[in-house]
Design a protein around this motif. Structure first.
Motif: not given
Ligand SMILES: NC(=O)c1ccc[n+]([C@@H]2O[C@H](COP(=O)([O-])OP(=O)(O)OC[C@H]3O[C@@H](n4cnc5c(N)ncnc54)[C@H](OP(=O)(O)O)[C@@H]3O)[C@@H](O)[C@H]2O)c1
Length: 279
Positions: A16-19, A45, A48, A78, A104
């Protein structure tokens, strides 16, 4: 701010290499915990994957089964409702039982993840925040049933290198999510509002923002370094009939204290439901 780790893991994978995944990847690279040969990531995808490859200069896969045998630590970054799919995928890919998993995902309990995994992998739940990228993050960690001291040490190494790390019982995790995970966003809003105030009384926007950033940094350092209660520090700057008391009373009229405390409460309640959500 950069701190060198005591024991560096041989290879880390970020699923999961999002935010958040990118934030941690950048932080691990910036702080020398891994290099571009010992860090890989995965996304769902190809779009991404491509974007993350270009931004981070590391391998990013859709199918990462081949990487698992050499990987010591997997960071699961993720969305909470995708954790189940990822664990299922790891099981099918024959995840070695010695790989440390660090999730996380907000609201996703250790017991739920362990029940699905079946293998006795060490599992740690962590709640970091985005300032990890500048080495000023705050992360809480808690151990799963099979996580030993060495695994916790490894997790501390990773998160201490990108800020501070505390160990807490899992029942505090929703509260930590509401305070520490979401906390930077509250402070950005407050900083924006303070800068607006500066603009209102004639300061150029960029100067107002610069003053606000340094003032917030300074106030945070005063609280951390002096160990004194914020109320005592506030009293120090509140001279009788002065301007600070005028500003403070205006803030109290707007119920800032209860508004901020209730924001943490509301975010905590929302965090507790995230693990069950379908979106
Ligand atoms: N945002 C914050 O400040 C924060 C703080 C602490 C903890 N968190 C936690 O961090 C986690 C991620 O949040 P985020 O905001 O970074 O989410 P995000 O930006 O939506 O990123 C999610 C990533 O997961 C990938 N993904 C989805 N399904 C997958 C699979 N089956 N296999 C491999 N990769 C997959 C997505 O790929 P695609 O783009 O290709 O769909 C995307 O790269 C959450 O669980 C959240 O609770 C967030």
């Amino acid at each position: 701010m950069s701190r060198q780790a005591k024991v560096n893991p041989k290879k880390i994978g970020i699923i999961g290499i999002g935010v958040m995944g990118k934030t941690l990847a950048q932080a691990l690279l910036n702080n020398g915990i891994v290099n571009r040969e010992t860090l890989w990531a995965a996304a769902k995808t190809e779009k991404s994957c491509e974007k993350a490859r270009a931004e981070l200069g590391i391998p990013v896969y859709r199918d990462y089964a081949e990487e698992l045998k050499d990987t010591e630590v997997l960071l699961l970054c993720v969305k909470p409702h995708k954790i189940s799919d990822v664990l299922e995928g790891l099981k099918k890919a024959g995840l070695p039982a010695n790989v440390l998993l660090i999730s996380i995902a907000a609201g996703k309990a250790i017991a739920v993840m362990e029940e699905q995994l079946v293998t006795p992998n060490p599992l740690i739940r962590a709640m970091p925040n985005t300032p990890c990228v500048v080495g000023a993050g705050m992360t809480a960690i808690t151990a799963g049933s099979f996580a030993e001291d060495a695994h916790m040490e490894l997790a501390r190494t990773i998160f201490n290198a990108v800020g501070e790390c505390v160990e807490l019982d899992e029942h505090h995790f929703d509260a930590v999510t509401g305070l520490c995970g979401s906390g930077p966003a509250y402070l950005y809003l407050i900083m924006e509002a303070l800068a607006d105030g500066g603009v209102r009384v004639g300061l150029p926007r960029d100067t107002a923002l610069r003053i606000v950033s340094q003032t917030v940094l300074g106030a945070a350092s005063m609280v951390k370094d002096s160990g004194r209660h914020p109320a005592a520090l506030r009293d120090d700057v509140t001279t009788p009939a002065g301007c600070t008391i005028a500003g403070l009373l205006t803030l109290e009229d707007g119920k800032i204290r209860s508004v901020l405390a209730r924001a943490v409460e509301e975010a905590t309640i929302t965090a507790s439901g995230l693990g069950q959500k379908k979106y």
